[in-house]
Motif scaffolding. Sequence first.
Motif, PDB file in Angstrom:
ATOM      1  N   GLY A  39       0.797  -1.223   0.000  1.00 39.86           N
ATOM      2  CA  GLY A  39       0.000   0.000   0.000  1.00 39.86           C
ATOM      3  C   GLY A  39       0.827   1.270   0.000  1.00 39.86           C
ATOM      4  N   LEU A  40       2.136   1.148   0.237  1.00 44.45           N
ATOM      5  CA  LEU A  40       2.996   2.337   0.232  1.00 44.45           C
ATOM      6  C   LEU A  40       3.389   2.705  -1.198  1.00 44.45           C
ATOM      7  CD1 LEU A  40       5.435   1.627   3.205  1.00 44.45           C
ATOM      8  CD2 LEU A  40       3.584   3.287   3.154  1.00 44.45           C
ATOM      9  N   PRO A  41       3.512   3.980  -1.475  1.00 47.52           N
ATOM     10  CA  PRO A  41       3.996   4.393  -2.805  1.00 47.52           C
ATOM     11  C   PRO A  41       5.427   3.902  -3.026  1.00 47.52           C
ATOM     12  CG  PRO A  41       3.029   6.246  -1.602  1.00 47.52           C
ATOM     13  CD  PRO A  41       3.160   5.123  -0.627  1.00 47.52           C
ATOM     14  N   PRO A  42       5.818   3.542  -4.254  1.00 45.81           N
ATOM     15  CA  PRO A  42       7.186   3.064  -4.521  1.00 45.81           C
ATOM     16  C   PRO A  42       8.247   4.044  -4.047  1.00 45.81           C
ATOM     17  CG  PRO A  42       5.771   2.663  -6.410  1.00 45.81           C
ATOM     18  CD  PRO A  42       4.971   3.479  -5.457  1.00 45.81           C
ATOM     19  N   GLU A  43       7.988   5.353  -4.219  1.00 44.38           N
ATOM     20  CA  GLU A  43       8.991   6.343  -3.810  1.00 44.38           C
ATOM     21  C   GLU A  43       9.245   6.275  -2.301  1.00 44.38           C
ATOM     22  OE1 GLU A  43       6.249   6.940  -5.449  1.00 44.38           O
ATOM     23  OE2 GLU A  43       6.946   7.477  -7.480  1.00 44.38           O
ATOM     24  N   ARG A  44       8.173   6.012  -1.539  1.00 43.49           N
ATOM     25  CA  ARG A  44       8.344   5.918  -0.095  1.00 43.49           C
ATOM     26  C   ARG A  44       9.143   4.684   0.288  1.00 43.49           C
ATOM     27  NH1 ARG A  44       9.783   7.826   4.399  1.00 43.49           N
ATOM     28  NH2 ARG A  44       8.593   7.206   6.256  1.00 43.49           N
ATOM     29  N   LEU A  45       8.857   3.544  -0.359  1.00 46.79           N
ATOM     30  CA  LEU A  45       9.614   2.328  -0.093  1.00 46.79           C
ATOM     31  C   LEU A  45      11.089   2.509  -0.433  1.00 46.79           C
ATOM     32  CD1 LEU A  45       7.181  -0.445  -1.374  1.00 46.79           C
ATOM     33  CD2 LEU A  45       7.916  -0.089   0.977  1.00 46.79           C
ATOM     34  N   ILE A  46      11.363   3.146  -1.564  1.00 45.77           N
ATOM     35  CA  ILE A  46      12.758   3.390  -1.961  1.00 45.77           C
ATOM     36  C   ILE A  46      13.449   4.246  -0.920  1.00 45.77           C
ATOM     37  CG2 ILE A  46      14.213   4.551  -3.669  1.00 45.77           C
ATOM     38  CD1 ILE A  46      12.124   3.687  -5.780  1.00 45.77           C
ATOM     39  N   GLY A  47      12.743   5.252  -0.409  1.00 47.25           N
ATOM     40  CA  GLY A  47      13.342   6.111   0.605  1.00 47.25           C
ATOM     41  C   GLY A  47      13.662   5.345   1.884  1.00 47.25           C
ATOM     42  N   LEU A  48      12.762   4.456   2.292  1.00 44.64           N
ATOM     43  CA  LEU A  48      13.017   3.652   3.484  1.00 44.64           C
ATOM     44  C   LEU A  48      14.230   2.746   3.288  1.00 44.64           C
ATOM     45  CD1 LEU A  48       9.346   2.636   4.412  1.00 44.64           C
ATOM     46  CD2 LEU A  48      10.827   4.215   5.666  1.00 44.64           C
ATOM     47  N   ILE A  49      14.336   2.126   2.112  1.00 41.34           N
ATOM     48  CA  ILE A  49      15.463   1.232   1.831  1.00 41.34           C
ATOM     49  C   ILE A  49      16.776   1.997   1.837  1.00 41.34           C
ATOM     50  CG2 ILE A  49      16.512  -0.239   0.067  1.00 41.34           C
ATOM     51  CD1 ILE A  49      13.638  -1.039  -0.718  1.00 41.34           C
ATOM     52  N   LEU A  50      16.782   3.155   1.183  1.00 42.65           N
ATOM     53  CA  LEU A  50      18.013   3.949   1.137  1.00 42.65           C
ATOM     54  C   LEU A  50      18.414   4.426   2.530  1.00 42.65           C
ATOM     55  CD1 LEU A  50      17.438   6.058  -2.111  1.00 42.65           C
ATOM     56  CD2 LEU A  50      19.044   4.175  -1.775  1.00 42.65           C
ATOM     57  N   GLY A  51      17.413   4.779   3.333  1.00 40.41           N
ATOM     58  CA  GLY A  51      17.735   5.204   4.688  1.00 40.41           C
ATOM     59  C   GLY A  51      18.377   4.089   5.496  1.00 40.41           C
ATOM     60  N   GLU A  52      17.848   2.850   5.338  1.00 39.24           N
ATOM     61  CA  GLU A  52      18.418   1.721   6.075  1.00 39.24           C
ATOM     62  C   GLU A  52      19.796   1.351   5.549  1.00 39.24           C
ATOM     63  OE1 GLU A  52      18.653  -1.233   8.997  1.00 39.24           O
ATOM     64  OE2 GLU A  52      17.458   0.603   8.775  1.00 39.24           O
ATOM     65  N   THR A  53      20.026   1.466   4.245  1.00 38.76           N
ATOM     66  CA  THR A  53      21.356   1.158   3.718  1.00 38.76           C
ATOM     67  C   THR A  53      22.402   2.131   4.241  1.00 38.76           C
ATOM     68  OG1 THR A  53      20.938   2.477   1.721  1.00 38.76           O
ATOM     69  CG2 THR A  53      20.451   0.122   1.602  1.00 38.76           C
ATOM     70  N   ALA A  54      21.992   3.358   4.515  1.00 39.31           N
ATOM     71  CA  ALA A  54      22.934   4.333   5.062  1.00 39.31           C
ATOM     72  C   ALA A  54      23.284   4.016   6.509  1.00 39.31           C
ATOM     73  CB  ALA A  54      22.345   5.739   4.968  1.00 39.31           C
ATOM     74  N   ARG A  55      22.359   3.384   7.225  1.00 38.06           N
ATOM     75  CA  ARG A  55      22.588   3.081   8.640  1.00 38.06           C
ATOM     76  C   ARG A  55      23.154   1.691   8.869  1.00 38.06           C
ATOM     77  NH1 ARG A  55      17.461   5.559   8.657  1.00 38.06           N
ATOM     78  NH2 ARG A  55      16.458   3.495   8.580  1.00 38.06           N
ATOM     79  N   ASN A  56      22.887   0.754   7.970  1.00 37.80           N
ATOM     80  CA  ASN A  56      23.161  -0.661   8.207  1.00 37.80           C
ATOM     81  C   ASN A  56      24.027  -1.230   7.087  1.00 37.80           C
ATOM     82  OD1 ASN A  56      23.048  -3.448   8.549  1.00 37.80           O
ATOM     83  ND2 ASN A  56      20.943  -3.418   9.282  1.00 37.80           N
ATOM     84  N   PRO A  57      25.344  -1.371   7.315  1.00 34.89           N
ATOM     85  CA  PRO A  57      26.230  -1.879   6.258  1.00 34.89           C
ATOM     86  C   PRO A  57      25.865  -3.288   5.788  1.00 34.89           C
ATOM     87  CG  PRO A  57      27.506  -0.874   8.026  1.00 34.89           C
ATOM     88  CD  PRO A  57      26.103  -0.966   8.509  1.00 34.89           C
ATOM     89  N   ALA A  58      25.428  -4.154   6.700  1.00 40.59           N
ATOM     90  CA  ALA A  58      25.066  -5.514   6.306  1.00 40.59           C
ATOM     91  C   ALA A  58      23.843  -5.508   5.382  1.00 40.59           C
ATOM     92  CB  ALA A  58      24.785  -6.368   7.545  1.00 40.59           C
ATOM     93  N   PHE A  59      22.865  -4.654   5.697  1.00 42.81           N
ATOM     94  CA  PHE A  59      21.684  -4.551   4.839  1.00 42.81           C
ATOM     95  C   PHE A  59      22.062  -3.969   3.475  1.00 42.81           C
ATOM     96  CE2 PHE A  59      17.886  -2.146   3.416  1.00 42.81           C
ATOM     97  CZ  PHE A  59      17.009  -3.214   3.275  1.00 42.81           C
ATOM     98  N   LYS A  60      22.983  -3.022   3.472  1.00 44.16           N
ATOM     99  CA  LYS A  60      23.437  -2.442   2.210  1.00 44.16           C
ATOM    100  C   LYS A  60      24.077  -3.506   1.326  1.00 44.16           C
ATOM    101  CE  LYS A  60      26.428   1.174   0.271  1.00 44.16           C
ATOM    102  NZ  LYS A  60      27.363   2.270   0.589  1.00 44.16           N
TER     103      LYS A  60
END
Length: 493
Positions: A39-60
């Motif tokens: 139900g989330l817009p793709p742009e919002r999901l992309i933003g969440l993923i990018l935010g987590e990649t900046a914080r979490n090297p293993a997730f990146k």
Amino acid sequence: MARRPKAAAAEPEATAGRADAPRRKGGRRTTPSVETLSGLPPERLIGLILGETARNPAFKKIVSAALAALQGPEAVAAIVDRRLSALEGARGFIDWQRRRAFTADLNATVSVIVDELRPLDAVAALDRLVRFLDGASGVLARVDDSLGITEGVYERAAEAAVEIVGALSEGEAAGFAARILPLVAGDPDGPLGMLFLDLIPRLPDGALPALDAELAQALASIPEEPGDWRAGRARGRLLRARQDIADRRGDVDAFVALEEAVAGEAADNVAIAERLLAAGRPEEALERVRRPRQRGAAPVTREALITGRVDAEAPVRARAAAEIRILDALGRGEEAQALRWQRFHDSLDAGMLRDYLAKLPDFEDDEALRAAFDRATAFPQPYRALTFLINWPDLDRAGRLVLDRAGTWEGERYEVLAPAAEALEQARPEAAALLYRRLIDDILDRGRSQAYAHAARYLAQLEPIDPEYGAFRERLRRDHGRKHAFWSLVGGR
């Protein structure tokens, strides 16, 4: 204070506290799932993923590998290879402060191999898992891993490798096993050694003869030099692998020969006897199970490691059970019965007693059971006797045993006394009260603050069953009045 809205008050109780219940405001679910995230817009999901990649090297690392998978297996393999090369070249020590992040990075590497590379190229994924496992000793030697958390990543990798091999063709599976043989011989106690043994039950039947021949050739190349413990360990690992193959192929004589080659006079005669019996050779099985075995260390189970106790009687129990099965197969039922009773007499083995009673003619079991209970109440080890009577159960006799041996019970044996006291509360409350008092006294006399919650619970359970509860509590207050942590748990003033 504002009055609660009627609509909220009328909400059905069935939804209260449920993790998947809708939020009252707006009625939208907030637990992440395929349904809610879609139900989330793709742009919002992309933003969440990018935010987590900046914080979490293993997730990146995992996200980068997923993107590389769009280009094909070579791109994913290149990412994995770079990380493996870095691990193989690193020399720095990883202390406990950096261990968590380092372990997360290792785990991400395994996830990339399993989740991204394997669907594209299973053989390439298997090769990378082997390379990862082959470097385990070097990595673990430089990590502060006292809790075994980092080692758990290598166990996960080994399990994944076994699963991949199980899906290969016979030729590919046999070829893989033969390919890692030199690595196993070089580090027999490492993850690859365990992986090799785990592979054998998963290999197709047609792959076993070729692998056995490879093992025989590898064994011939290992020198038998006295004092070379590493070579000895490697030989033992490969001999065990050949023994597992013999077991799968039903070759009892090969199994026996390999067991004797590995263990010598300490050979596992019970395991040999069981296979001889299964092969229809009961006379040989009986001769083998009755052979004396060189005394060794008792087997250590997971429970024994946790509790600090070792089941020293496990080998004796297993030998007796095997001998009884063989005697029954030979039609020597009276000897089997005599052995069942002897085993019970010596150890209060409840399973042996049940089997003994089940084999008796009608109307003879009552007398035998009375004799068994007489043996239990006179048994020289009171804690074992109490455990037997509680678990059988015969709570009346258990209660009498507690009272008859009142001076015996020590609160530090809580693993026996606590369940016994609970079981006796209704049937023999006076015996339960005695045990609860022993447990409480032991905790408070020793000042075992970590067990004060248990002592408070025992005191609560004691109150309704002990006519002398008031006097006992007053004594506790007099002797331990300054143990405020305890009294705060029982509400004492």
